[in-house]
Write a protein that holds these residues in place. Structure first.
Motif, PDB file in Angstrom:
ATOM      1  N   ARG A  80       1.055  -4.897   3.296  1.00  0.00           N
ATOM      2  CA  ARG A  80       2.273  -4.239   2.698  1.00  0.00           C
ATOM      3  C   ARG A  80       3.416  -4.190   3.711  1.00  0.00           C
ATOM      4  N   SER A  81       2.935  -3.930   5.083  1.00  0.00           N
ATOM      5  CA  SER A  81       4.040  -3.900   6.181  1.00  0.00           C
ATOM      6  C   SER A  81       4.695  -4.909   6.172  1.00  0.00           C
ATOM      7  N   ARG A 111       7.303  -5.180   3.299  1.00  0.00           N
ATOM      8  CA  ARG A 111       8.665  -4.406   3.243  1.00  0.00           C
ATOM      9  C   ARG A 111       9.505  -5.149   4.372  1.00  0.00           C
ATOM     10  N   GLN A 112       9.046  -5.480   5.496  1.00  0.00           N
ATOM     11  CA  GLN A 112       9.877  -6.009   6.412  1.00  0.00           C
ATOM     12  C   GLN A 112      10.492  -7.284   5.946  1.00  0.00           C
ATOM     13  N   VAL A 170      11.173  -8.276   2.638  1.00  0.00           N
ATOM     14  CA  VAL A 170      12.231  -7.892   1.960  1.00  0.00           C
ATOM     15  C   VAL A 170      13.515  -7.144   2.583  1.00  0.00           C
ATOM     16  N   GLN A 171      13.405  -6.708   3.648  1.00  0.00           N
ATOM     17  CA  GLN A 171      14.607  -6.224   4.273  1.00  0.00           C
ATOM     18  C   GLN A 171      15.444  -7.572   5.088  1.00  0.00           C
ATOM     19  N   ALA A 190      13.767   0.056  -5.888  1.00  0.00           N
ATOM     20  CA  ALA A 190      13.694  -0.484  -4.502  1.00  0.00           C
ATOM     21  C   ALA A 190      13.893  -1.936  -4.484  1.00  0.00           C
ATOM     22  N   LEU A 213       8.154  -4.047  -6.732  1.00  0.00           N
ATOM     23  CA  LEU A 213       6.911  -4.431  -5.706  1.00  0.00           C
ATOM     24  C   LEU A 213       5.786  -3.429  -5.770  1.00  0.00           C
ATOM     25  N   ALA A 214       6.217  -1.952  -6.001  1.00  0.00           N
ATOM     26  CA  ALA A 214       5.008  -1.240  -6.083  1.00  0.00           C
ATOM     27  C   ALA A 214       3.955  -1.539  -7.124  1.00  0.00           C
ATOM     28  N   TRP A 221       2.202  -4.596  -6.246  1.00  0.00           N
ATOM     29  CA  TRP A 221       1.190  -4.287  -5.230  1.00  0.00           C
ATOM     30  C   TRP A 221      -0.164  -3.756  -5.530  1.00  0.00           C
ATOM     31  N   TRP A 256       1.544   1.732  -2.763  1.00  0.00           N
ATOM     32  CA  TRP A 256       2.555   0.979  -2.104  1.00  0.00           C
ATOM     33  C   TRP A 256       3.265   1.938  -0.758  1.00  0.00           C
TER      34      TRP A 256
END
Length: 214
Positions: free
Chosen positions: A114-115, A118-119, A121-122, A180, A197-198, A201, A214
């Motif tokens: 998950r981490s 998220r990274q 996507v950024q 998001a 994404l949520a 996931w 998420w």
């Protein structure tokens, strides 16, 4: 000469005197039949006593050996049962530990995944393109003026990579700040597809038998 009188109490009964014989005494006559009978009786008694003693000793030894064997076997079985119980307990503990470790490892793996997502996507917004293409190729396809909703920050990305493809398929694109980055939502007259994404996931973790938000 006067006669001397012998007192009465010194007088003894009259016995006839006879000359002693000088011949040796005759041996006792031995009956051979009686001798054989006695010898046989004694021999039989001795044999019977020996046999009885031997049999009694053998029976006692056998009984003692059997008793000792049974006692030893009972002890061995008791130890075997104790050992089996220990093995069972150890196996159960090992299985529980393995399950606990597997659970912990799974949780750790999902947290890391998950981490990372998220990274990613950024730092790489193009991951959104994969989600959009999945929506466009969904079966059955959405029909009836389909609309694709994305985070407003992702609109330039879609214009650069998928504008022509979306237009040719009859899709319109709109920004939705409630979404998001990295995910999208599609709506049409025939239905709706949630590709945020949520939601994606949640589907992945559910497939793994887990509930990891998420």
């Amino acid at each position: 000469m006067s006669e001397r009188l012998i007192p009465k109490e010194r007088l003894s009964a009259y016995q006839r005197w006879e000359m002693a014989s000088f011949d040796p005494p005759l041996p006792d006559v031995v009956d051979p039949v009686e001798t054989a009978r006695v010898a046989a009786q004694e021999e039989g008694y001795a044999a019977g006593y020996a046999e009885g003693t031997g049999a009694g000793h053998a029976d006692g030894y056998e009984a003692g050996r059997a008793e000792g064997f049974d006692s030893g076997l009972a002890d061995a079985r008791a130890h075997a049962e104790q050992l089996a119980a220990l093995v069972t307990a150890f196996t159960a503990a090992a299985d529980a530990l393995d399950a606990e470790m597997s659970e912990s490892l799974m949780t750790l793996a999902l947290d890391i995944a998950r981490s990372v997502i998220r990274q990613t996507v950024q730092t790489d917004p193009t991951v959104l393109l994969g989600a959009v293409r999945e929506v466009l190729s969904a079966e059955p396809p959405l029909v009836g003026a389909p609309i694709l909703l994305v985070n407003p920050a992702d609109l330039p990305l879609l214009d650069a990579y998928l504008a022509g493809e979306l237009a040719s398929a009859g899709w319109s694109v709109r920004g939705d700040a409630a979404l998001a980055r990295g995910g999208c939502r599609a709506r049409a007259g025939s239905g709706e597809i949630d590709a945020t994404l949520a939601t994606r996931w949640t589907r992945v973790t559910a497939a793994l038998g887990r509930e990891n938000g998420w």
